[in-house]
Design a protein around this motif. Sequence first.
Motif, PDB file in Angstrom:
ATOM      1  N   LYS A 190      19.695  -8.655 -60.957  1.00 32.97           N
ATOM      2  CA  LYS A 190      20.954  -9.159 -61.510  1.00 32.97           C
ATOM      3  C   LYS A 190      21.697  -8.054 -62.262  1.00 32.97           C
ATOM      4  O   LYS A 190      22.930  -7.922 -62.168  1.00 32.97           O
ATOM      5  CB  LYS A 190      20.669 -10.324 -62.455  1.00 32.97           C
ATOM      6  CG  LYS A 190      21.927 -10.936 -63.081  1.00 32.97           C
ATOM      7  CD  LYS A 190      22.875 -11.503 -62.030  1.00 32.97           C
ATOM      8  CE  LYS A 190      24.073 -12.169 -62.669  1.00 32.97           C
ATOM      9  NZ  LYS A 190      25.025 -12.700 -61.665  1.00 32.97           N
ATOM     10  N   ALA A 191      20.956  -7.222 -62.994  1.00 37.18           N
ATOM     11  CA  ALA A 191      21.579  -6.130 -63.736  1.00 37.18           C
ATOM     12  C   ALA A 191      22.261  -5.150 -62.790  1.00 37.18           C
ATOM     13  O   ALA A 191      23.395  -4.714 -63.036  1.00 37.18           O
ATOM     14  CB  ALA A 191      20.531  -5.404 -64.574  1.00 37.18           C
ATOM     15  N   LEU A 192      21.590  -4.821 -61.696  1.00 36.53           N
ATOM     16  CA  LEU A 192      22.182  -3.897 -60.726  1.00 36.53           C
ATOM     17  C   LEU A 192      23.418  -4.510 -60.075  1.00 36.53           C
ATOM     18  O   LEU A 192      24.400  -3.819 -59.787  1.00 36.53           O
ATOM     19  CB  LEU A 192      21.138  -3.533 -59.663  1.00 36.53           C
ATOM     20  CG  LEU A 192      21.506  -2.390 -58.718  1.00 36.53           C
ATOM     21  CD1 LEU A 192      21.828  -1.123 -59.515  1.00 36.53           C
ATOM     22  CD2 LEU A 192      20.386  -2.134 -57.733  1.00 36.53           C
ATOM     23  N   GLU A 193      23.397  -5.821 -59.885  1.00 37.59           N
ATOM     24  CA  GLU A 193      24.549  -6.510 -59.308  1.00 37.59           C
ATOM     25  C   GLU A 193      25.757  -6.414 -60.239  1.00 37.59           C
ATOM     26  O   GLU A 193      26.888  -6.157 -59.784  1.00 37.59           O
ATOM     27  CB  GLU A 193      24.202  -7.983 -59.065  1.00 37.59           C
ATOM     28  CG  GLU A 193      25.344  -8.796 -58.491  1.00 37.59           C
ATOM     29  CD  GLU A 193      24.995 -10.272 -58.333  1.00 37.59           C
ATOM     30  OE1 GLU A 193      25.921 -11.100 -58.286  1.00 37.59           O
ATOM     31  OE2 GLU A 193      23.784 -10.595 -58.274  1.00 37.59           O
ATOM     32  N   LEU A 194      25.538  -6.610 -61.537  1.00 34.80           N
ATOM     33  CA  LEU A 194      26.638  -6.501 -62.503  1.00 34.80           C
ATOM     34  C   LEU A 194      27.259  -5.106 -62.472  1.00 34.80           C
ATOM     35  O   LEU A 194      28.479  -4.952 -62.582  1.00 34.80           O
ATOM     36  CB  LEU A 194      26.136  -6.799 -63.924  1.00 34.80           C
ATOM     37  CG  LEU A 194      25.559  -8.190 -64.193  1.00 34.80           C
ATOM     38  CD1 LEU A 194      25.150  -8.318 -65.654  1.00 34.80           C
ATOM     39  CD2 LEU A 194      26.554  -9.286 -63.818  1.00 34.80           C
ATOM     40  N   ILE A 195      26.404  -4.112 -62.300  1.00 35.11           N
ATOM     41  CA  ILE A 195      26.894  -2.729 -62.274  1.00 35.11           C
ATOM     42  C   ILE A 195      27.714  -2.467 -61.015  1.00 35.11           C
ATOM     43  O   ILE A 195      28.839  -1.954 -61.088  1.00 35.11           O
ATOM     44  CB  ILE A 195      25.703  -1.745 -62.361  1.00 35.11           C
ATOM     45  CG1 ILE A 195      24.976  -1.891 -63.700  1.00 35.11           C
ATOM     46  CG2 ILE A 195      26.195  -0.305 -62.176  1.00 35.11           C
ATOM     47  CD1 ILE A 195      23.650  -1.159 -63.772  1.00 35.11           C
ATOM     48  N   THR A 196      27.182  -2.840 -59.872  1.00 34.90           N
ATOM     49  CA  THR A 196      27.859  -2.541 -58.603  1.00 34.90           C
ATOM     50  C   THR A 196      29.156  -3.332 -58.452  1.00 34.90           C
ATOM     51  O   THR A 196      30.060  -2.913 -57.711  1.00 34.90           O
ATOM     52  CB  THR A 196      26.928  -2.827 -57.414  1.00 34.90           C
ATOM     53  OG1 THR A 196      26.459  -4.174 -57.480  1.00 34.90           O
ATOM     54  CG2 THR A 196      25.731  -1.891 -57.428  1.00 34.90           C
ATOM     55  N   LEU A 197      29.295  -4.448 -59.165  1.00 27.15           N
ATOM     56  CA  LEU A 197      30.535  -5.219 -59.148  1.00 27.15           C
ATOM     57  C   LEU A 197      31.596  -4.637 -60.086  1.00 27.15           C
ATOM     58  O   LEU A 197      32.723  -5.119 -60.137  1.00 27.15           O
ATOM     59  CB  LEU A 197      30.257  -6.677 -59.534  1.00 27.15           C
ATOM     60  CG  LEU A 197      29.507  -7.530 -58.496  1.00 27.15           C
ATOM     61  CD1 LEU A 197      29.167  -8.896 -59.079  1.00 27.15           C
ATOM     62  CD2 LEU A 197      30.330  -7.670 -57.220  1.00 27.15           C
ATOM     63  N   GLY A 198      31.219  -3.602 -60.825  1.00 23.20           N
ATOM     64  CA  GLY A 198      32.171  -2.952 -61.727  1.00 23.20           C
ATOM     65  C   GLY A 198      32.438  -3.727 -62.989  1.00 23.20           C
ATOM     66  O   GLY A 198      33.521  -3.614 -63.577  1.00 23.20           O
ATOM     67  N   GLU A 199      31.452  -4.515 -63.432  1.00 25.55           N
ATOM     68  CA  GLU A 199      31.650  -5.349 -64.620  1.00 25.55           C
ATOM     69  C   GLU A 199      31.267  -4.640 -65.918  1.00 25.55           C
ATOM     70  O   GLU A 199      31.348  -5.226 -66.993  1.00 25.55           O
ATOM     71  CB  GLU A 199      30.840  -6.636 -64.482  1.00 25.55           C
ATOM     72  CG  GLU A 199      31.314  -7.532 -63.333  1.00 25.55           C
ATOM     73  CD  GLU A 199      30.566  -8.857 -63.281  1.00 25.55           C
ATOM     74  OE1 GLU A 199      29.651  -9.058 -64.107  1.00 25.55           O
ATOM     75  OE2 GLU A 199      30.910  -9.697 -62.426  1.00 25.55           O
TER      76      GLU A 199
END
Length: 227
Positions: free
Chosen positions: A21-30
Amino acid sequence: MTFRNRLQYFLVKRLQISNKKALELITLGECWVAGKQVFENVEIQAFQEIVWKEEILREEKKLHYIAFYKPVGIETTLNQTIPDNLQAILPFEEKLFPVGRLDKASEGLLLLTNDGRLFDKTLRKEHQTEKEYIVTVDKPITESFILQMSSGITIMGQTTLPCSVEALDEHTFSIILVQGLNRQIRRMCYKLDYEVLSLKRIRIDQIHLGDLQPNEYREVGKLIGEL
């Protein structure tokens, strides 16, 4: 560089979420690091502001770099159980750490900071950071003394690196080291049958003690980038 220095690890710990989930937040530019939007699992520094969406997860930490004149008789330690410790005389509200040491009988320039990156960068031998001292000894200085001190002397089972040594008067000399062995100058002099009467550090790389008096200090942040 370790995983603990990465943004992903920080988000996992701070938001109590999974690595995925943390990596997802990063790759989404959040996420923003020090005001810059990031899309990769970047390295982060302890002083940088971290923002997720519009929520500040960690505020920016102001870094301090102080040139401080340590007086004779003070131990270079923040351990308050040790008599005459450095922490007892420092006038700062925030806890600042000394970069390097000066033994209790010595005085002069100490760098104080809350920037953990500075320690290894300044003190590791391969960085060749110059440290300059003014030393007074108990006997007249000879050419042989200067030659042996500058060429290297075996102490604690190793030979000191060549260094610059210059006589200033009959009993006083300057010495520039790129090492930081324990009580190095005192041990070198002792091997040549000299006793150090006073020892003052006046420079670390581009930072000079200048006209500071014992217990006085000044900010030197603009010079730290050169270390």
